[in-house]
Design an enzyme around this catalytic site. Structure first.
Site, PDB file in Angstrom:
ATOM      1  N   MET A 195       0.854  -1.044   0.045  1.00  0.00           N
ATOM      2  CA  MET A 195      -0.092  -0.070  -0.079  1.00  0.00           C
ATOM      3  C   MET A 195       0.975   1.268   0.266  1.00  0.00           C
ATOM      4  O   MET A 195       0.305   2.360   0.344  1.00  0.00           O
ATOM      5  CB  MET A 195      -0.879   0.159   1.209  1.00  0.00           C
TER       6      MET A 195
ATOM      7  N   HIS B 122       9.090   1.378   3.454  1.00  0.00           N
ATOM      8  CA  HIS B 122      10.011   1.189   4.392  1.00  0.00           C
ATOM      9  C   HIS B 122      10.998  -0.245   4.379  1.00  0.00           C
ATOM     10  O   HIS B 122      10.641  -1.089   3.447  1.00  0.00           O
ATOM     11  CB  HIS B 122       9.560   1.132   6.085  1.00  0.00           C
ATOM     12  N   GLU B 123      11.936  -0.191   5.153  1.00  0.00           N
ATOM     13  CA  GLU B 123      13.001  -1.613   5.067  1.00  0.00           C
ATOM     14  C   GLU B 123      12.150  -2.733   4.914  1.00  0.00           C
ATOM     15  O   GLU B 123      12.619  -3.854   4.169  1.00  0.00           O
ATOM     16  CB  GLU B 123      13.846  -1.524   6.047  1.00  0.00           C
ATOM     17  N   GLY B 124      10.837  -3.044   5.734  1.00  0.00           N
ATOM     18  CA  GLY B 124      10.341  -4.251   5.599  1.00  0.00           C
ATOM     19  C   GLY B 124       9.727  -4.489   4.023  1.00  0.00           C
ATOM     20  O   GLY B 124      10.032  -5.683   3.852  1.00  0.00           O
ATOM     21  N   HIS B 125       9.183  -3.520   3.424  1.00  0.00           N
ATOM     22  CA  HIS B 125       8.679  -3.496   2.097  1.00  0.00           C
ATOM     23  C   HIS B 125      10.129  -3.795   1.250  1.00  0.00           C
ATOM     24  O   HIS B 125       9.954  -4.772   0.376  1.00  0.00           O
ATOM     25  CB  HIS B 125       8.146  -2.497   1.589  1.00  0.00           C
TER      26      HIS B 125
ATOM     27  N   GLN C  82     -10.191  -2.814   2.146  1.00  0.00           N
ATOM     28  CA  GLN C  82      -9.511  -3.457   3.380  1.00  0.00           C
ATOM     29  C   GLN C  82     -10.052  -2.526   4.581  1.00  0.00           C
ATOM     30  O   GLN C  82      -9.371  -2.976   5.543  1.00  0.00           O
ATOM     31  CB  GLN C  82      -8.452  -4.142   3.187  1.00  0.00           C
TER      32      GLN C  82
ATOM     33  N   LYS D 224       5.046 -10.286   8.882  1.00  0.00           N
ATOM     34  CA  LYS D 224       4.781  -9.366   9.876  1.00  0.00           C
ATOM     35  C   LYS D 224       3.067  -9.314   9.972  1.00  0.00           C
ATOM     36  O   LYS D 224       2.443  -9.105  10.944  1.00  0.00           O
ATOM     37  CB  LYS D 224       5.076  -7.851   9.333  1.00  0.00           C
TER      38      LYS D 224
ATOM     39  N   GLN E 220      -2.815 -12.328   7.536  1.00  0.00           N
ATOM     40  CA  GLN E 220      -3.026 -12.067   6.176  1.00  0.00           C
ATOM     41  C   GLN E 220      -2.229 -13.055   5.035  1.00  0.00           C
ATOM     42  O   GLN E 220      -2.698 -13.609   4.380  1.00  0.00           O
ATOM     43  CB  GLN E 220      -2.618 -10.798   5.841  1.00  0.00           C
TER      44      GLN E 220
ATOM     45  N   ARG F 267       2.537   2.580   9.402  1.00  0.00           N
ATOM     46  CA  ARG F 267       1.544   3.279  10.539  1.00  0.00           C
ATOM     47  C   ARG F 267       2.663   3.835  11.633  1.00  0.00           C
ATOM     48  O   ARG F 267       1.934   4.540  12.549  1.00  0.00           O
ATOM     49  CB  ARG F 267       0.525   2.431  11.092  1.00  0.00           C
TER      50      ARG F 267
HETATM   51  P1  AMP Z   1       1.448  -2.995   3.270  1.00  0.00           P
HETATM   52  O1  AMP Z   1       2.068  -1.980   2.648  1.00  0.00           O
HETATM   53  O2  AMP Z   1       1.223  -2.817   4.871  1.00  0.00           O
HETATM   54  O3  AMP Z   1       0.203  -3.671   2.838  1.00  0.00           O
HETATM   55  O4  AMP Z   1       2.381  -4.213   3.438  1.00  0.00           O
HETATM   56  C1  AMP Z   1       2.951  -5.062   2.128  1.00  0.00           C
HETATM   57  C2  AMP Z   1       3.728  -6.071   2.381  1.00  0.00           C
HETATM   58  O5  AMP Z   1       4.699  -5.725   3.236  1.00  0.00           O
HETATM   59  C3  AMP Z   1       2.964  -6.992   3.211  1.00  0.00           C
HETATM   60  O6  AMP Z   1       3.312  -8.326   2.709  1.00  0.00           O
HETATM   61  C4  AMP Z   1       3.493  -6.912   4.509  1.00  0.00           C
HETATM   62  O7  AMP Z   1       3.457  -8.017   5.326  1.00  0.00           O
HETATM   63  C5  AMP Z   1       5.084  -6.506   4.162  1.00  0.00           C
HETATM   64  N1  AMP Z   1       5.413  -5.783   5.455  1.00  0.00           N
HETATM   65  C6  AMP Z   1       5.014  -4.795   6.113  1.00  0.00           C
HETATM   66  N2  AMP Z   1       6.041  -4.520   7.197  1.00  0.00           N
HETATM   67  C7  AMP Z   1       6.790  -5.569   7.145  1.00  0.00           C
HETATM   68  C8  AMP Z   1       7.864  -5.827   8.041  1.00  0.00           C
HETATM   69  N3  AMP Z   1       8.294  -4.963   9.031  1.00  0.00           N
HETATM   70  N4  AMP Z   1       8.827  -6.613   7.648  1.00  0.00           N
HETATM   71  C9  AMP Z   1       8.629  -7.426   6.760  1.00  0.00           C
HETATM   72  N5  AMP Z   1       7.355  -7.292   5.772  1.00  0.00           N
HETATM   73  C10 AMP Z   1       6.578  -6.267   5.880  1.00  0.00           C
END
Ligand code: AMP
Length: 295
Positions: free
Chosen positions: A41, A45-48, A72, A163, A167, A201
């Site tokens: 979405m 960040h580093e997770g993405h 959602q 994370k 989902q 968030r």
């Molecule tokens: P979102 O933009 O929040 O819908 O997340 C997109 C994807 O990034 C989803 O598959 C999340 O699970 C993953 N994601 C979000 N935060 C993290 C994180 N801290 N570490 C790893 N993956 C993440």
């Protein structure tokens, strides 16, 4: 197709399909999967980026979608204020090696209106617990948008973060139940140095809330340690964890549970692999986290 340097922004489903047909025709006989896909979405960040880098390593072409999916979000949730730093996201995707950003408008994606659109309803046994209790309809919105994204991008592999563990389970189950020809690849959670799971968030947190936020991760670690060291039963460790958070007035705990890592069945006794999951509001910000316990 509007191009920036080395990255393309695709806004329509038809254009997205044309691109993937062209790529797949070229990829015949190649060893690596042609298309890796990372749905997001935005507000990256580093997770993405860890998902995108994994996809780049494993696939010949990587598509990242940036779509804040109205279906959602509940009526009282943060759809309107959700951060949308598109140009910055584009640059981060380019640096991480993505080739295409799929960025449809809500109108393009829900032509018949989001309420009268056909929906994918995941099985209740996965959604009648954890986040499903406070976010009615959320996983229907997630499953529906992911299926729509899959059918526009037609990826070989799709990458999802642990994370958002519930989902991930919903998506794996949808792929299995609907025989979708996509390999779902889970990616471990990326954390800040103090343990807080990265999330788009987190920018909503005040400085004081940000200092308290890692308590969620610390609680998960304590529960895991108490159980794996044999100092407490699973139910006692969870009870201690719930009490610990309830002593901090800024937190409003929604759940702290341990579940079977595959079926998400709520556990009374420890087993492995299991996942310990937590959700709490800190001020107005809802945070979730989890720890997978594997032998
Ligand atoms: P979102 O933009 O929040 O819908 O997340 C997109 C994807 O990034 C989803 O598959 C999340 O699970 C993953 N994601 C979000 N935060 C993290 C994180 N801290 N570490 C790893 N993956 C993440």
């Amino acid at each position: 197709m509007k191009s920036t340097t080395e990255i393309a922004v695709v806004k329509s489903i038809a254009e997205m399909r044309d691109w993937q047909k062209h790529i797949k025709a070229q990829a015949a006989g190649e060893q690596k999967p042609a298309i890796g896909f990372v749905p997001t979405m935005g507000a990256l960040h580093e997770g993405h980026l860890s998902l995108i880098r994994r996809a780049v390593k494993e696939c010949r072409h990587v598509v990242v979608s940036i779509f804040v999916n109205p279906m959602q979000f509940g009526p009282q949730e943060d759809f309107d204020k959700y951060p949308r730093p598109f140009e910055k996201d584009l640059e981060l995707c380019r640096q991480a090696g993505a080739e295409v950003i799929f960025h449809p408008s809500a109108q393009e994606f829900y032509k018949n209106g989001r309420d009268s659109s056909t929906k994918v309803i995941p099985p209740e046994e996965l959604t009648n617990r954890l986040c499903g209790l406070s976010r009615s309809g959320h996983f229907t919105g997630v499953a529906t948008v992911v299926l729509k994204l899959f059918s526009a991008v037609l990826p070989d592999k799709a990458y999802f973060g642990e994370k958002d563990y519930q989902q991930l389970c919903v998506i794996k189950r949808m792929v299995d139940d609907l025989n979708l020809p996509v390999a779902v690849e889970p990616v471990p959670t990326i954390r800040e140095a103090d343990g807080l799971a990265m999330s788009s968030r987190n920018v909503y947190l005040t400085a004081d809330e940000r200092r308290r936020a890692p308590e969620l991760y610390r609680t998960l670690c304590t529960v895991r340690e108490e159980v794996t060291a044999g100092r407490a039963s699973l139910s006692d460790a969870l009870k201690m964890g719930r009490e610990r958070l309830s002593r901090i007035p800024e937190f409003s705990l929604q759940y702290l549970e341990a579940c079977d890592a595959e079926s998400l069945e709520v556990l009374k006794e420890a087993k492995q692999p299991m996942v310990i999951l937590i959700a709490a509001k800190l001020g107005n910000v809802r945070l979730i986290d989890n720890l997978v316990v594997r032998s």
